[in-house]
Design a protein around this motif. Sequence first.
Motif, PDB file in Angstrom:
ATOM      1  N   GLU A  72     -11.001 -21.845 -15.025  1.00 58.97           N
ATOM      2  CA  GLU A  72     -10.100 -22.449 -16.005  1.00 58.97           C
ATOM      3  C   GLU A  72      -9.334 -21.368 -16.769  1.00 58.97           C
ATOM      4  O   GLU A  72      -8.138 -21.512 -17.050  1.00 58.97           O
ATOM      5  N   ALA A  73     -10.041 -20.277 -17.103  1.00 63.52           N
ATOM      6  CA  ALA A  73      -9.362 -19.176 -17.796  1.00 63.52           C
ATOM      7  C   ALA A  73      -8.279 -18.562 -16.919  1.00 63.52           C
ATOM      8  O   ALA A  73      -7.171 -18.259 -17.391  1.00 63.52           O
ATOM      9  N   LEU A  74      -8.588 -18.365 -15.630  1.00 65.65           N
ATOM     10  CA  LEU A  74      -7.585 -17.814 -14.715  1.00 65.65           C
ATOM     11  C   LEU A  74      -6.400 -18.761 -14.571  1.00 65.65           C
ATOM     12  O   LEU A  74      -5.239 -18.317 -14.497  1.00 65.65           O
ATOM     13  N   ALA A 131      -2.529 -17.944 -15.489  1.00 65.73           N
ATOM     14  CA  ALA A 131      -1.419 -18.122 -14.556  1.00 65.73           C
ATOM     15  C   ALA A 131      -0.335 -19.013 -15.152  1.00 65.73           C
ATOM     16  O   ALA A 131       0.873 -18.721 -15.015  1.00 65.73           O
ATOM     17  N   GLU A 132      -0.737 -20.100 -15.817  1.00 62.33           N
ATOM     18  CA  GLU A 132       0.243 -20.971 -16.446  1.00 62.33           C
ATOM     19  C   GLU A 132       1.001 -20.253 -17.551  1.00 62.33           C
ATOM     20  O   GLU A 132       2.215 -20.424 -17.700  1.00 62.33           O
ATOM     21  N   ALA A 161       7.448 -16.133 -17.789  1.00 55.57           N
ATOM     22  CA  ALA A 161       8.495 -15.795 -16.822  1.00 55.57           C
ATOM     23  C   ALA A 161       9.709 -16.704 -16.981  1.00 55.57           C
ATOM     24  O   ALA A 161      10.865 -16.245 -16.926  1.00 55.57           O
ATOM     25  N   ARG A 162       9.464 -17.985 -17.189  1.00 54.41           N
ATOM     26  CA  ARG A 162      10.593 -18.902 -17.393  1.00 54.41           C
ATOM     27  C   ARG A 162      11.319 -18.590 -18.695  1.00 54.41           C
ATOM     28  O   ARG A 162      12.547 -18.624 -18.766  1.00 54.41           O
TER      29      ARG A 162
END
Length: 413
Positions: free
Chosen positions: A180-182, A186-187, A193-194
């Motif tokens: 969940e942390a990973l 990533a999110e 990035a967006r």
Amino acid sequence: MGRLAQCRRVARAHPVVADAVLAVVLFVTSLLPLSPPGGPPRAPLTAGAVLLAAVGCGALTLRRRHPLPVLAVATVAVVLAQLTGLARGPFVLVVAIAAYTVATRTDRRTAAAAGAASALAVGVAAVVTLGVPWLDPAVVVLLLWFGVAVAFGDAVRSRRAYVAVLEERARRAEQTREEEALRRVAEERLRIARELHDVVAHHIALINVQAGVAGHLLRGQPDAAEEALGHVRAAGRTVLDELATLLGVLRGTEESDAPTEPAPSLNRLDALVEGFSSGQPVRWTVAGQPRPLPTAVDVAAYRIIQESLTNAHRHAPGAAVAVRLRYDPDGVTIEVRDDGTPEPAEADGDVVPDGHTGPGTAPATGARPGAGLGLLGMRERAETVGGTFAAGPRPGGGWLVRAELPAPEEEAE
């Protein structure tokens, strides 16, 4: 108590050594000439008694690896010792210990069957040797030893299985937390990035517009060209500050106390439009009664307008752009229109359909899908707050971006 716990830890760390010590203790005890108080004297010590004791006790050193064969060997040794009159005191306990080990290493049915078979064999040998009935106290006590050993071993096995299940659940819970942390990392990286794409694309487009204006006015209107170059410097400084802020978030481990720029908001819409109006005619109107919006809706609306203006400059440079913002009781509606240009360009990874004269990617119907982040990012921003998004060519030429974002008045912040 502390010494007992220490002995248990040593036994768990070296099980073979612990079993060897147990076998030696039983072997030596079986050979001692002591007799129980008030009981019959022990059988004389002979070579056969020593051999049987050595075989039965020595088998215990392998009880953890081969529990069933060890139980069989111990049972045979004890039965032979009973039938030949060489059984000596604690030697019978070898079978009980072996039965306990079987109960801890196998399933309940196997342990019960093996324990019953061993108890029956030893009981028959005791009845035959002593010449007493099955209900004789000596035989009953002997059989009870087997029952207690098997029951205790089964309880130990059940407890070990329960502890193993708890440990497995804890391990899976820890693994789930790590996954969940990973996923959250990533999110967050994708969100950054967006955000970086929106910020950099907007300011680079603004720099391009103002640089074009400065180049056009450099000779005839140097004062206006100087003002445009000032906008270029300001935009460059802003994009560098945005980059430093985002990279600082990625790199830093603590919250920064340094002041940051205001969050994107429709309150800054005039400054956003003004940045494009020097090199491209931009007209914007606001309908309805402006009011504070939820933060997520406010940021999404600002970014959609920002990306639409950036795409209009890239794909329709010089075309007139109209921005319309309408406040309704149920939310806010955004429309960005441009007139288009004869020669569409490809930028930001967006694919322009054949014959299209506006910015961004074409709609899904009758057009090639885009590969860039422009329209995709606007659509995801709108859908994230529960809104709708549409973009496509206008019937009279140009391009239209429309987004409806829900923001009921009672949810305004």
